[in-house]
Scaffold this active site. Structure first.
Site, short mmCIF file in Angstrom:
data_model
loop_
_atom_site.label_atom_id
_atom_site.label_comp_id
_atom_site.label_asym_id
_atom_site.label_seq_id
_atom_site.Cartn_x
_atom_site.Cartn_y
_atom_site.Cartn_z
N GLU A 243 -11.02 -4.99 -2.60
CA GLU A 243 -12.05 -4.17 -1.94
C GLU A 243 -11.82 -2.62 -2.33
O GLU A 243 -12.64 -1.89 -1.88
CB GLU A 243 -12.37 -4.58 -0.78
N LYS B 234 0.10 -16.35 17.74
CA LYS B 234 -0.06 -15.91 19.05
C LYS B 234 0.49 -16.90 19.85
O LYS B 234 -0.06 -18.17 20.03
CB LYS B 234 -1.58 -15.61 19.26
N THR C 263 -13.50 -11.80 -5.07
CA THR C 263 -12.28 -11.97 -4.26
C THR C 263 -12.47 -13.13 -3.31
O THR C 263 -13.56 -13.27 -2.79
CB THR C 263 -11.85 -10.60 -3.51
N TRP D 210 1.88 -11.73 20.63
CA TRP D 210 1.91 -11.71 18.99
C TRP D 210 3.36 -11.98 18.50
O TRP D 210 4.23 -11.12 18.93
CB TRP D 210 1.21 -10.31 18.55
P1 AMP Z 1 -6.45 -9.05 -2.79
O1 AMP Z 1 -7.76 -8.62 -2.67
O2 AMP Z 1 -6.16 -10.31 -3.39
O3 AMP Z 1 -5.47 -7.94 -3.66
O4 AMP Z 1 -5.67 -9.38 -1.36
C1 AMP Z 1 -5.45 -8.12 -0.30
C2 AMP Z 1 -4.51 -8.43 0.56
O5 AMP Z 1 -3.14 -8.62 0.26
C3 AMP Z 1 -4.41 -7.47 1.71
O6 AMP Z 1 -5.76 -7.49 2.62
C4 AMP Z 1 -3.29 -7.81 2.53
O7 AMP Z 1 -3.48 -8.82 3.24
C5 AMP Z 1 -2.39 -8.42 0.99
N1 AMP Z 1 -1.62 -7.05 0.95
C6 AMP Z 1 -1.79 -6.48 -0.28
N2 AMP Z 1 -0.61 -5.66 -0.33
C7 AMP Z 1 0.19 -5.97 0.53
C8 AMP Z 1 1.32 -5.61 0.78
N3 AMP Z 1 2.05 -4.43 0.23
N4 AMP Z 1 2.08 -6.02 1.96
C9 AMP Z 1 1.35 -7.07 2.67
N5 AMP Z 1 0.18 -7.60 2.43
C10 AMP Z 1 -0.42 -7.10 1.35
#
Ligand code: AMP
Length: 537
Positions: A325, A433, A180, A438
């Site tokens: 993860e 910020k 990732t 925020w």
């Molecule tokens: P990945 O490992 O590439 O699938 O990315 C995971 C990240 O995507 C998470 O830590 C979030 O920051 C973002 N993410 C995944 N699902 C969502 C969701 N439904 N809404 C907002 N962010 C999301």
């Protein structure tokens, strides 16, 4: 040891009970149909062929491939023989692909025919790879400088159709891995255990999550190289669903056609995919009545999009949250039975949140003063743990930053409401910020995307001489609205929803928002581009 959970048993069940059900696979030469009996036999042949090539238990088996039946066979063959399925994100830079193949020490590498140019460019830098296996529908192997090189189908022909799945394997042994992206530096390896993948498959089958079942016709649009296509191929096989795999270089038109022709019941992908599909549905005349759910995750699902799918097209929408993860399903947004009484707007607000934790996992949301109150206001970082949550990055010192005291620190900042529903307000690195307070860029993005003229919107924190940071919106308009919708129109449209100081200082119209390899907004690139914005303006 025979009570240990293992991945081979998932396909064995499909062979036994769903032998006639189909996997529908699109490759460069068109649509192919296989029964689970055939997929089972082909997978067994593949395991024996891999053994003949010298693959042993624990070895990593790399794949550089789209979503299709051969990739599905490797999904089961590698862990089914005790090796480790390593899916490689084909959209990463060559440097990162070289890094992860070497870091994982892949012993063999499966490559789609059309992805050969990627591997040919880097082959001399991959000392651990002892065999390249090309996946093609052609009888003749394409000309290539890869050595030693094999063709998938002839390899299968030589394999043993009755090769057994390995059973005496520790359920905590690695079954798969996926790298990732990090905020900076090389990607980080996430390892999935047999136990984690099997329990995650159970979770996908629950009625209150995605309820995958035998009667489903699933279509994973999310790539099989990204978090195991959200685990769908494993769960769908185990539970006997028909599976449609949309193959290389699909377009929104192709997806709409597959939905209509194959009568897809549930499909999964990131918001960008569904925004594209919406555009296609608006221009065409497709029958999408078979769909019981669009599963959307990986980035926040805009309220406007949920609403359009449901009210205009009568397609139920499921918004879920997870990470590479977390296998990835962690939370999922569904209304509780008593929430159906809420107003349309309130229901949409609730559904656009990331939802509640799926059974089997534990969470904590920790802010500056410990765990936050469930008041929908206090913000904190989301921490997760459970059987399908990683507990380290593979041989990586950066593990220490993300894994502490048995918890995964997600880097996502959220609130929790009194229902236990989390709402992501941002990632730690993305929160804005301003003057010490925020601002949620996600809320601003959702509000902008609810405007009928907006195709995509990304709000980023831009350094500001007075306020440290101020939000700036980057917006792509839909074609018919280009040069018609102005900055003032958009700010006026969202103003009623926010305190004045939350409103973006500027709206910059663009032709396209830069995206990561998996289709999310590349905020880092936008931030870099706008680094001196307030100094210059
Ligand atoms: P990945 O490992 O590439 O699938 O990315 C995971 C990240 O995507 C998470 O830590 C979030 O920051 C973002 N993410 C995944 N699902 C969502 C969701 N439904 N809404 C907002 N962010 C999301």
């Amino acid at each position: 040891m025979n009570d240990q959970l293992n991945i081979g048993a998932l396909l064995e069940r499909a062979e036994k009970y769903f032998s006639k059900k189909q996997v529908v696979s699109r490759t460069l030469s068109g649509i192919h149909r296989f029964t689970y009996a055939e997929i089972g036999e082909r997978t067994r042949r593949l395991m024996s062929a891999l053994k003949d090539l010298g693959v042993e238990q624990g070895d990593r088996v790399g794949t550089l491939a789209w979503n299709h039946h051969r990739h599905l066979e490797i999904y089961f063959a590698a862990p089914g023989m005790g090796a480790v399925l390593h899916t490689i994100n084909l959209r990463l830079s060559l440097e990162h692909i070289i890094y992860i193949i070497n870091h994982a020490e892949d012993k063999v590498l499966f490559v789609d025919e059309d992805l050969l140019p990627i591997v040919e460019k880097i082959a001399t830098k991959l000392p651990t790879v002892k065999a390249f296996i090309i996946m093609t529908d052609q009888e003749q192997l394409p000309t290539t400088n890869l050595q030693p090189v094999y063709s998938y189908e002839p390899l299968l022909e030589k394999g043993n159709p009755n090769e057994p799945f390995i059973k005496d394997i520790d359920e905590n042994a690695p079954a798969g891995m996926c790298y990732t992206s990090a905020t900076t530096g090389n990607p980080k390896g996430v390892v999935y255990s047999h136990r984690g993948i099997v329990l995650h498959s159970f979770a996908l089958g629950l009625a209150d999550t995605t309820a995958i079942s035998e009667s489903d016709i699933t279509m994973a649009v999310v790539p099989m190289f990204h978090a195991n296509a959200w685990g769908l191929p494993f769960a769908a096989t185990w539970l006997g669903s028909t599976q449609v795999l949309p193959g290389p270089m699909f377009t929104p038109k192709l997806l709409a056609e597959l939905i209509e022709q194959e009568k897809i019941t549930i499909t999964a992908g990131v918001p960008t995919i569904w925004l594209g599909l919406l555009k296609e549905l608006e221009g065409g005349n497709y029958d999408t009545s078979s769909l019981r759910a669009i599963l959307c995750g990986g980035a926040a699902a805009p309220k406007g999009m949920i609403n359009t799918f449901e009210t205009k097209y009568n397609i139920p929408f499921i918004h879920a949250y997870g990470m590479t993860e977390t296998s990835p399903l962690a939370t999922l947004s569904r209304l509780k039975s008593y929430q159906n009484k809420l107003s349309v707007e309130e229901r949409l607000d609730q559904r656009a949140k990331q939802g509640i934790l799926v059974p089997g996992l534990e969470m904590k949301v920790v802010g500056g003063n410990g765990e936050v109150a469930w008041d929908g206001v206090e913000m904190g970082e989301l921490l997760l743990r459970g059987p399908w949550i990683a507990d380290e990055y593979y041989r990586d010192e950066r593990s220490q930053e993300s894994f502490k005291d048995g918890w995964l620190y997600t880097g996502d900042v959220c609130t929790v409401d009194e229902e236990g529903v989390i709402k992501l307000v941002d990632r730690t690195k993305d929160l804005i910020k301003s003057g010490g307070e925020w601002i949620s860029s996600v809320d601003l993005e959702n509000a902008l995307m609810a405007h009928e003229g907006v195709f995509e919107a990304s709000v980023v924190a831009v350094p500001h001489p007075d306020w440290q940071e101020r939000p700036v919106a980057c917006v792509v308009l839909k074609d018919p609205y280009k040069d018609k919708v102005t900055k003032e129109d958009l700010l006026k449209f969202i103003a009623p929803q926010f305190a004045k100081w939350w409103l973006p200082d500027d709206v910059i119209f663009m032709d396209e928002i830069p995206k990561t390899s998996v289709g999310k907004f590349l905020k880092r690139a936008l931030r870099e581009k706008l680094q001196n914005y307030f100094v210059q303006n």
